[in-house]
Design an enzyme around this catalytic site. Structure first.
Site, PDB file in Angstrom:
ATOM      1  CG  ASN A  50      41.653  58.947  53.541  1.00 25.25           C
ATOM      2  OD1 ASN A  50      41.004  58.635  52.556  1.00 25.25           O
ATOM      3  ND2 ASN A  50      42.098  58.048  54.407  1.00 25.25           N
ATOM      4  CB  ILE A  51      45.965  62.776  50.472  1.00 27.98           C
ATOM      5  CG1 ILE A  51      44.779  63.069  49.547  1.00 27.98           C
ATOM      6  CG2 ILE A  51      47.249  62.559  49.651  1.00 27.98           C
ATOM      7  CD1 ILE A  51      44.873  64.394  48.804  1.00 27.98           C
ATOM      8  CB  CYS A  61      40.949  64.432  57.223  1.00 30.53           C
ATOM      9  SG  CYS A  61      41.660  63.801  58.745  1.00 30.53           S
ATOM     10  CD  GLU A  63      36.138  64.341  57.252  1.00 28.55           C
ATOM     11  OE1 GLU A  63      37.318  64.079  56.901  1.00 28.55           O
ATOM     12  OE2 GLU A  63      35.488  63.618  58.031  1.00 28.55           O
TER      13      GLU A  63
HETATM   14  N1  THU Z   1      40.421  60.432  58.306  1.00 29.38           N
HETATM   15  C1  THU Z   1      39.667  61.277  57.548  1.00 29.38           C
HETATM   16  O1  THU Z   1      39.891  61.382  56.338  1.00 29.38           O
HETATM   17  N2  THU Z   1      38.707  61.983  58.148  1.00 29.38           N
HETATM   18  C2  THU Z   1      38.420  61.944  59.474  1.00 29.38           C
HETATM   19  O2  THU Z   1      37.649  62.737  59.967  1.00 29.38           O
HETATM   20  C3  THU Z   1      39.029  60.902  60.300  1.00 29.38           C
HETATM   21  C4  THU Z   1      40.237  60.270  59.739  1.00 29.38           C
HETATM   22  C5  THU Z   1      41.499  59.674  57.670  1.00 29.38           C
HETATM   23  C6  THU Z   1      42.870  60.089  58.092  1.00 29.38           C
HETATM   24  C7  THU Z   1      43.663  58.835  57.806  1.00 29.38           C
HETATM   25  O3  THU Z   1      44.055  58.856  56.439  1.00 29.38           O
HETATM   26  C8  THU Z   1      42.674  57.702  58.016  1.00 29.38           C
HETATM   27  O4  THU Z   1      41.380  58.306  57.994  1.00 29.38           O
HETATM   28  C9  THU Z   1      42.848  56.966  59.328  1.00 29.38           C
HETATM   29  O5  THU Z   1      42.870  57.829  60.397  1.00 29.38           O
END
Ligand code: THU
Length: 142
Positions: A50-51, A61, A63
């Site tokens: 996640n960035i 996210c 994924e």
């Molecule tokens: N996040 C993800 O990377 N994948 C997900 O499916 C759920 C949420 C990240 C987004 C954000 O950077 C952090 O988690 C909190 O929501």
């Protein structure tokens, strides 16, 4: 269609790579690290994390990051994706990621990885039933 069966090596690699990808997460706002790893039909792996961004909506996210890396290197067919966090639950992908990934096929396996390496495996079909996809616009799957 019956679930795709991963080899032990593919499963272990996806788990290891998704756990490792957490180390690259840029998440100064949520402090919620997410790592992902996607496996293509050519047996190649791409990691993602996640960035986040000071303008919150501009974040991505883990994924989608992993998928976008693979797609931008020419891949459009995927076998499985694994996602990991630091918390003690199975990390289910958010709705935007489910929709994004379903574009590329609802038989893709999603490995929800807990930090103790235990996994729950689901298909995108299970995570996003009755999805809106390419066929709704008269297109075939990529
Ligand atoms: N996040 C993800 O990377 N994948 C997900 O499916 C759920 C949420 C990240 C987004 C954000 O950077 C952090 O988690 C909190 O929501």
């Amino acid at each position: 269609m019956s679930k795709i069966q991963l080899t032990k090596e593919q499963e272990d690699t996806l788990i290891d790579m998704s756990l490792d990808a957490r180390n690259y997460a840029y998440c100064p706002y949520s402090k919620f690290r997410v790592g992902a790893a996607v496996l293509t039909d050519t047996n190649e792996y791409f990691k993602g994390c996640n960035i986040e961004n000071a303008s919150f909506g501009a974040g991505v996210c883990a994924e989608r990051c992993a998928f976008q890396k693979a797609i931008s290197e020419g891949h459009k067919k995927f076998i499985a994706i694994a996602a990991s966090t630091d918390v003690d639950t199975f990390p289910t992908p958010c709705g935007i990621c489910r929709q994004f990934m379903a574009e590329f096929g609802v038989d893709i396996l999603v490995l929800l990885v807990r930090h103790d390496r235990s996994i729950k495996t689901m298909t995108l079909r299970e995570l996003l039933p009755e999805h809106f996809g390419p066929s709704d616009l008269g297109n075939s799957e990529p």
